[in-house]
Design an enzyme around this catalytic site. Structure first.
Site, PDB file in Angstrom:
ATOM      1  N   CYS A  12       0.870  -1.159   0.000  1.00 31.82           N
ATOM      2  CA  CYS A  12       0.000   0.000   0.000  1.00 31.82           C
ATOM      3  C   CYS A  12       0.916   1.219   0.000  1.00 31.82           C
ATOM      4  O   CYS A  12       2.117   1.089   0.238  1.00 31.82           O
ATOM      5  CB  CYS A  12      -0.900  -0.017   1.231  1.00 31.82           C
ATOM      6  SG  CYS A  12      -2.382   0.970   1.013  1.00 31.82           S
ATOM      7  N   CYS A  88      -4.184  -1.072  -2.221  1.00 33.24           N
ATOM      8  CA  CYS A  88      -4.716   0.273  -2.452  1.00 33.24           C
ATOM      9  C   CYS A  88      -4.493   0.639  -3.910  1.00 33.24           C
ATOM     10  O   CYS A  88      -3.551   0.176  -4.547  1.00 33.24           O
ATOM     11  CB  CYS A  88      -4.107   1.297  -1.500  1.00 33.24           C
ATOM     12  SG  CYS A  88      -2.429   1.812  -1.855  1.00 33.24           S
ATOM     13  N   CYS A  96       6.284  -0.414  -9.576  1.00 36.49           N
ATOM     14  CA  CYS A  96       6.863  -1.167  -8.465  1.00 36.49           C
ATOM     15  C   CYS A  96       8.302  -1.546  -8.787  1.00 36.49           C
ATOM     16  O   CYS A  96       8.695  -1.620  -9.951  1.00 36.49           O
ATOM     17  CB  CYS A  96       6.070  -2.452  -8.228  1.00 36.49           C
ATOM     18  SG  CYS A  96       4.398  -2.178  -7.641  1.00 36.49           S
TER      19      CYS A  96
END
Length: 175
Positions: A12, A88, A96
């Site tokens: 998140c 989220c 990422c």
């Protein structure tokens, strides 16, 4: 013979609420089969006290949790993840790190209970709702026959879990 233990990372943005809840739930409900971790792209530096209160109220672990960067799990000395779940929408939309081991990924977005304004009772209720959605998803996940599913079927199942009740992605085209 001991079954394989799978490493699971919940992501998140702030790593203070939803990802912490998920880490604790899997730590308890998946004990012996899964090892749970959580992190954030922009960690808040502290765990939301309502997350800890709700976990305690349902008799889930609260010791040792901290808000940390996902970079801790992208380095060469990090545990290799088998699964990475974003909880989220912001984290799902971010770029990422490259995860060692090429884990299976899915988006399991739910509303941010930390964003709820109002009384402490209203805030705690939002955390209880998030806890329940995550507990249901993790329960479905831990019941999957991981050894007998190929990667395509497993990926489909993981995405289906993310579309279950409470999903933010069903209300948003961004996920």
């Amino acid at each position: 013979m001991v079954d394989r233990i799978y490493n699971v990372l919940f992501l998140c943005t702030g790593n203070s609420a939803r990802s912490i809840l998920a880490e604790s739930i899997l730590q308890k409900d998946g004990a012996g089969h899964f090892r749970a971790f959580s992190a954030g792209s922009q960690p808040k530096g502290r765990v939301n006290p309502f997350a800890l209160k709700v976990l305690e109220s349902f008799d889930y672990p609260t010791i040792g949790f901290r808000s940390k960067s996902w970079e801790e799990f992208a380095g060469p000395n990090a545990p290799v993840m088998d699964f990475v779940f974003t909880v989220c929408d912001n984290a799902a939309g971010e770029t990422c790190p490259i995860w060692p081991g090429q884990p299976m990924t899915a988006h399991w977005g739910i509303e941010d209970p930390a964003a709820v304004e109002g009384t402490d009772v209203q805030k705690e209720a939002a955390f209880v709702t998030a806890f329940r959605y995550l507990k249901t998803r993790i329960g479905v996940f831990t019941a999957l026959p991981l050894k007998s599913l190929d990667n395509i079927a497993l990926g489909t199942k993981l995405r289906e879990i993310g579309q279950s009740e409470g999903s933010t992605s069903s209300r948003s085209s961004a996920a």
